[in-house]
Design a protein around this motif. Sequence first.
Motif, PDB file in Angstrom:
ATOM      1  N   ILE A  60       0.651  -1.312   0.057  1.00 53.89           N
ATOM      2  CA  ILE A  60       0.208   0.150  -0.340  1.00 53.89           C
ATOM      3  C   ILE A  60       0.831   1.394  -0.182  1.00 53.89           C
ATOM      4  N   ALA A  61      -0.031   2.573  -0.811  1.00 57.24           N
ATOM      5  CA  ALA A  61       1.430   3.517  -0.363  1.00 57.24           C
ATOM      6  C   ALA A  61      -0.189   4.358  -0.689  1.00 57.24           C
ATOM      7  N   ALA A  62      -0.182   5.836   0.315  1.00 57.66           N
ATOM      8  CA  ALA A  62      -1.068   6.550   0.709  1.00 57.66           C
ATOM      9  C   ALA A  62      -1.279   8.491   0.537  1.00 57.66           C
ATOM     10  N   VAL A  63      -1.812   8.297  -0.754  1.00 57.82           N
ATOM     11  CA  VAL A  63      -2.093   9.826  -1.173  1.00 57.82           C
ATOM     12  C   VAL A  63      -2.930  10.804   0.148  1.00 57.82           C
ATOM     13  N   ALA A  64      -2.323  11.369   0.686  1.00 59.09           N
ATOM     14  CA  ALA A  64      -3.091  12.228   1.864  1.00 59.09           C
ATOM     15  C   ALA A  64      -2.939  13.891   1.691  1.00 59.09           C
ATOM     16  N   SER A 119      -0.816  -0.532  -4.521  1.00 61.95           N
ATOM     17  CA  SER A 119      -2.600  -0.198  -4.550  1.00 61.95           C
ATOM     18  C   SER A 119      -2.506   1.132  -3.851  1.00 61.95           C
ATOM     19  N   VAL A 120      -2.541   1.856  -4.351  1.00 64.62           N
ATOM     20  CA  VAL A 120      -2.446   4.134  -3.837  1.00 64.62           C
ATOM     21  C   VAL A 120      -3.665   3.533  -3.716  1.00 64.62           C
ATOM     22  N   ILE A 121      -3.442   4.579  -2.286  1.00 67.92           N
ATOM     23  CA  ILE A 121      -4.684   4.635  -1.816  1.00 67.92           C
ATOM     24  C   ILE A 121      -5.284   6.216  -1.488  1.00 67.92           C
ATOM     25  N   TYR A 122      -6.260   6.970  -1.749  1.00 71.79           N
ATOM     26  CA  TYR A 122      -5.931   8.440  -1.656  1.00 71.79           C
ATOM     27  C   TYR A 122      -7.083   9.176   0.200  1.00 71.79           C
ATOM     28  N   LEU A 123      -6.360  10.142   0.645  1.00 72.36           N
ATOM     29  CA  LEU A 123      -6.690  10.051   2.537  1.00 72.36           C
ATOM     30  C   LEU A 123      -7.368  11.318   2.063  1.00 72.36           C
ATOM     31  N   VAL A 147       1.848  10.436   9.524  1.00 76.38           N
ATOM     32  CA  VAL A 147       2.777   9.731   9.616  1.00 76.38           C
ATOM     33  C   VAL A 147       2.361   8.035   8.077  1.00 76.38           C
ATOM     34  N   MET A 148       0.685   8.582   8.264  1.00 73.57           N
ATOM     35  CA  MET A 148       0.047   7.505   7.654  1.00 73.57           C
ATOM     36  C   MET A 148       0.960   7.358   5.960  1.00 73.57           C
ATOM     37  N   SER A 149       0.598   8.928   5.304  1.00 77.09           N
ATOM     38  CA  SER A 149       0.683   8.866   4.330  1.00 77.09           C
ATOM     39  C   SER A 149       2.053   8.459   3.589  1.00 77.09           C
ATOM     40  N   SER A 150       2.592   7.922   2.458  1.00 77.96           N
ATOM     41  CA  SER A 150       3.757   7.983   1.454  1.00 77.96           C
ATOM     42  C   SER A 150       3.962   9.335   0.622  1.00 77.96           C
TER      43      SER A 150
END
Length: 602
Positions: A60-64, A119-123, A147-150
């Motif tokens: 997982i990679a996250a964009v916030a 899998s890139v998730i968007y926050l 902390v959560m985001s990439s």
Amino acid sequence: MEIAHCVYVLFLSLSLLLQTSLSIENFHQAFPIVEPDPNHTKLRLSREGLEAISRITTPIAAVAVIGPYRSGKSFLLNQLLSLSCYEGFGVGHMRDTKTKGIWVWGTPIELEIDGVKTSVIYLDTEGFESVGKSNVYDDRIFALATVMSSVLVYNLPETIREADISRLSFAVELAEEFYGRVKGEDVAFEPSKLLWLIQRDFLQGKSVKEMVDEALKHVPNEDGNKNIDQVNQIRDSLAIMGDNSTAFSLPQPHLMRTKLCDLKDEDLDSTYVTRRDQLKKLVASIIRPKIVQGKTLNGKEFIVFLEQILDALNKGEIPSTGSLVEVFNKGIVERCVKLYNERMVRLRLPMFEGSLQSAHDTAHDDAIKAFDAQHFGRQHAKKSVDQLDEQMLEVYKNFVLANEYQSSKLCETLYTKCEDDMDHLQSLRLPSMAKFNAGFVYCNQSFEQQCVGPSKQNYEQRLTKMMGKAKSLFIKEYNNRLFNWLVAFSLVMVVIGRFIIKFILLEMAAWILFIFLETYTRMFWTAESLYYNPVWHFIVGTWETVVYSPILDLDRWAIPIVCIIAMFVLYWRCYGKRKHGASWILPMYNNQKNGRNRERSE
């Protein structure tokens, strides 16, 4: 904490399996992942968002996206996802904020990053500075998103304000704690990439990069204002992020902002559309899978990580990097304490206090070195170090108590043995000063060599007193017992020489010894002078030589030897004389009958 995580994951799995009626069928929508409590002071997890994330099996990679409320964060995310307002994140046109807590888009975007399917998730996050919320709540949202985001997109309208710089203090602390560490298993998590995104109506003049650089310059502080010093320290700290931050500008999509949701791309500003597409490519180029403890996370692992961070943020009144450092250092502290305990368990107790302290220092230093090689945080690890020291000290106290107990137990056993040995030496059948001294020295040496630990000094004092009393008592009785034994011995030798072996010289010598002991010594020597007389010393020395030597202990073997001699004498009297006849050179008692009948020689 780890047990709580396992229970939480198990509960989550069971909930997803058993509550099929509540399972989400359509994931192509936004779900709350973190919700505020009724007081807007703390955060809690939401089942819908967790279910959407838990089904992801790839890294997982996250964009916030963060920023002030009513700054267009939700609309920006929909643009990045190529979604309309009606099918993507909810966009509000009212004065209050639309998004509460943190929301996730249920369908991740699949990208190939460094050859790995990701899998890139968007926050989407709740905006800052809205009415009816505390600053603590805003800080927690910011901290959790950081902390959560990439990739952390800091969405700012028009320009950079001083409050925006100050709010970055948490991200700066994270960068100071974790950025620049060597990648590997000792890395807690890599800090997110910071993307300054400034939306403004005009793009002439300074570039966004120049605006960011100018905003991060020192504020003059000729009066030494502490608040300005603190802001300048944040500016200095931001410099360490270096390549970890990027600046990007985006023009306003349309003058009629309240009608944006009803407009298509051809209705939007062409410059905006171009820059938006560039922004998509920029995000895709800098995003990387989230790395925690040296490995990427799938959906379920990401949820455990999220819950761990949320507990840390909710623990205190205000979030801090230190609290996060404690969370990630907790496992390392436990491993270092285990390492310390393993080193200490190898010790053979009891041992001297100095040796135990030295072993503690060595094990402590090794544990600290292991902690230094693995711990997270450059500035906030001190509390974890203090916890490590405290836990090792508790373990050391237990070893000190165990050492005292083992030392007392061992020394008590040795003391009791010496006491029994002294009692035995007091009751020797044949008194021997040499044997007593040998036992005395052996007892002292064995106690000195074998009794170790903190109890040795106390038992040494007790042993010294006991041994002194035992020796005084033995010396007091020794001469009297020896005198009586010599008198009895002289009488026994008189009987043996007269009636058993009929050896006149032995009988005479025994009589002389008896007369000497019973008459001469009593007439001419006092009790005190007897013990200091050279003749008596000669007698004592002879007695000691006969009674005890390293080769023969007559006190132990006296009875067997007497039995053997008696059997030999009995055999000789009954059989030996008949076979071989008398062949004594020294004068013997002769049979008178045989003497009268002896023939005379002419």
